[in-house]
Design a protein around this motif. Sequence first.
Motif, PDB file in Angstrom:
ATOM      1  N   TRP A 108       0.832  -1.211   0.000  1.00 34.07           N
ATOM      2  CA  TRP A 108       0.000   0.000   0.000  1.00 34.07           C
ATOM      3  C   TRP A 108       0.864   1.258   0.000  1.00 34.07           C
ATOM      4  N   ARG A 109       1.853   1.276   0.865  1.00 36.80           N
ATOM      5  CA  ARG A 109       2.718   2.456   0.947  1.00 36.80           C
ATOM      6  C   ARG A 109       3.552   2.630  -0.315  1.00 36.80           C
ATOM      7  N   ALA A 110       3.988   1.527  -0.892  1.00 34.61           N
ATOM      8  CA  ALA A 110       4.735   1.608  -2.158  1.00 34.61           C
ATOM      9  C   ALA A 110       3.833   2.154  -3.267  1.00 34.61           C
ATOM     10  N   TYR A 111       2.586   1.673  -3.305  1.00 37.82           N
ATOM     11  CA  TYR A 111       1.633   2.149  -4.307  1.00 37.82           C
ATOM     12  C   TYR A 111       1.366   3.643  -4.146  1.00 37.82           C
ATOM     13  N   THR A 112       1.078   4.096  -2.920  1.00 41.82           N
ATOM     14  CA  THR A 112       0.746   5.506  -2.730  1.00 41.82           C
ATOM     15  C   THR A 112       1.949   6.399  -3.042  1.00 41.82           C
ATOM     16  N   ALA A 113       3.141   5.979  -2.651  1.00 46.46           N
ATOM     17  CA  ALA A 113       4.336   6.765  -2.965  1.00 46.46           C
ATOM     18  C   ALA A 113       4.548   6.841  -4.469  1.00 46.46           C
ATOM     19  N   ALA A 114       4.467   5.701  -5.133  1.00 47.22           N
ATOM     20  CA  ALA A 114       4.682   5.679  -6.590  1.00 47.22           C
ATOM     21  C   ALA A 114       3.625   6.487  -7.325  1.00 47.22           C
ATOM     22  N   SER A 115       2.359   6.348  -6.937  1.00 46.12           N
ATOM     23  CA  SER A 115       1.299   7.060  -7.657  1.00 46.12           C
ATOM     24  C   SER A 115       1.422   8.573  -7.459  1.00 46.12           C
ATOM     25  N   ARG A 116       1.779   9.009  -6.272  1.00 42.16           N
ATOM     26  CA  ARG A 116       1.953  10.449  -6.034  1.00 42.16           C
ATOM     27  C   ARG A 116       3.144  10.997  -6.802  1.00 42.16           C
ATOM     28  N   LEU A 117       4.264  10.265  -6.780  1.00 41.02           N
ATOM     29  CA  LEU A 117       5.457  10.712  -7.503  1.00 41.02           C
ATOM     30  C   LEU A 117       5.232  10.716  -9.009  1.00 41.02           C
ATOM     31  N   LEU A 118       4.534   9.711  -9.515  1.00 46.47           N
ATOM     32  CA  LEU A 118       4.245   9.646 -10.948  1.00 46.47           C
ATOM     33  C   LEU A 118       3.341  10.798 -11.363  1.00 46.47           C
ATOM     34  N   GLU A 119       2.289  11.031 -10.614  1.00 48.52           N
ATOM     35  CA  GLU A 119       1.379  12.142 -10.939  1.00 48.52           C
ATOM     36  C   GLU A 119       2.112  13.475 -10.859  1.00 48.52           C
ATOM     37  N   ASP A 120       3.005  13.639  -9.886  1.00 53.51           N
ATOM     38  CA  ASP A 120       3.779  14.870  -9.767  1.00 53.51           C
ATOM     39  C   ASP A 120       4.692  15.059 -10.976  1.00 53.51           C
ATOM     40  N   ALA A 121       5.374  14.008 -11.399  1.00 52.18           N
ATOM     41  CA  ALA A 121       6.275  14.108 -12.556  1.00 52.18           C
ATOM     42  C   ALA A 121       5.499  14.481 -13.817  1.00 52.18           C
ATOM     43  N   ILE A 122       4.346  13.854 -14.006  1.00 52.28           N
ATOM     44  CA  ILE A 122       3.525  14.141 -15.183  1.00 52.28           C
ATOM     45  C   ILE A 122       2.987  15.570 -15.119  1.00 52.28           C
ATOM     46  N   ASP A 123       2.477  15.977 -13.965  1.00 49.69           N
ATOM     47  CA  ASP A 123       1.957  17.341 -13.816  1.00 49.69           C
ATOM     48  C   ASP A 123       3.041  18.389 -14.068  1.00 49.69           C
ATOM     49  N   ARG A 124       4.238  18.175 -13.521  1.00 46.11           N
ATOM     50  CA  ARG A 124       5.322  19.146 -13.709  1.00 46.11           C
ATOM     51  C   ARG A 124       5.670  19.288 -15.188  1.00 46.11           C
ATOM     52  N   GLN A 125       5.786  18.161 -15.892  1.00 44.12           N
ATOM     53  CA  GLN A 125       6.119  18.209 -17.323  1.00 44.12           C
ATOM     54  C   GLN A 125       5.028  18.931 -18.095  1.00 44.12           C
ATOM     55  N   LEU A 126       3.780  18.614 -17.823  1.00 45.14           N
ATOM     56  CA  LEU A 126       2.681  19.226 -18.577  1.00 45.14           C
ATOM     57  C   LEU A 126       2.536  20.712 -18.238  1.00 45.14           C
ATOM     58  N   GLN A 127       2.780  21.095 -17.005  1.00 40.79           N
ATOM     59  CA  GLN A 127       2.752  22.521 -16.646  1.00 40.79           C
ATOM     60  C   GLN A 127       3.859  23.272 -17.376  1.00 40.79           C
TER      61      GLN A 127
END
Length: 170
Positions: free
Chosen positions: A14-33
């Motif tokens: 669970w913790r691995a999933y939440t960390a990965a999903s938050r980091l992935l969404e952050d990386a995608i958001d930063r690139q798109l911004q």
Amino acid sequence: MTTRWLTPEEQRAWRAYTAASRLLEDAIDRQLQQEGGMPHLFYTVLANLSEAPDRRLRMTDLAETLKITRSRLTYVVTRLERDGLVRRESCRWDKRSSLAVLTEEGMAVLERTAPGHVETVRTALFDRLTPEQVGQLEEICTGIARGLQGEDTGSGGGDVPWRRRSSCSP
């Protein structure tokens, strides 16, 4: 009722999933911004409209595809409309509905932003997985989504986001 606590293995997963999903969404958001001046959700609306026949979708269908509430989609489309990337039209076959339509300007922004987005997704996610893991990821995510939408139980997913009424609705 007894609490079904997570096992140590489940807690780590669970913790691995939440960390990965938050980091992935952050990386995608930063690139798109940086490259498109928009968050991931806005880009996803444009991408889905670009793949639709005549680059248009009923708002309710788009909300379901994106797995978001209709009110959230209305907010996003209003912002994209203001920027000239999307426009709304009346739906000829369903007078209660409206269509979101990708404009030429929206398509140009999408075409300009897509290569960097795909590279970010590839670098952040798929380059880290084996082909077998890609298949497993799809299988796992599909199973989770089906369960949350009620497809596993045949309940029809009455509490999915795109069917919820806004708290402001009568």
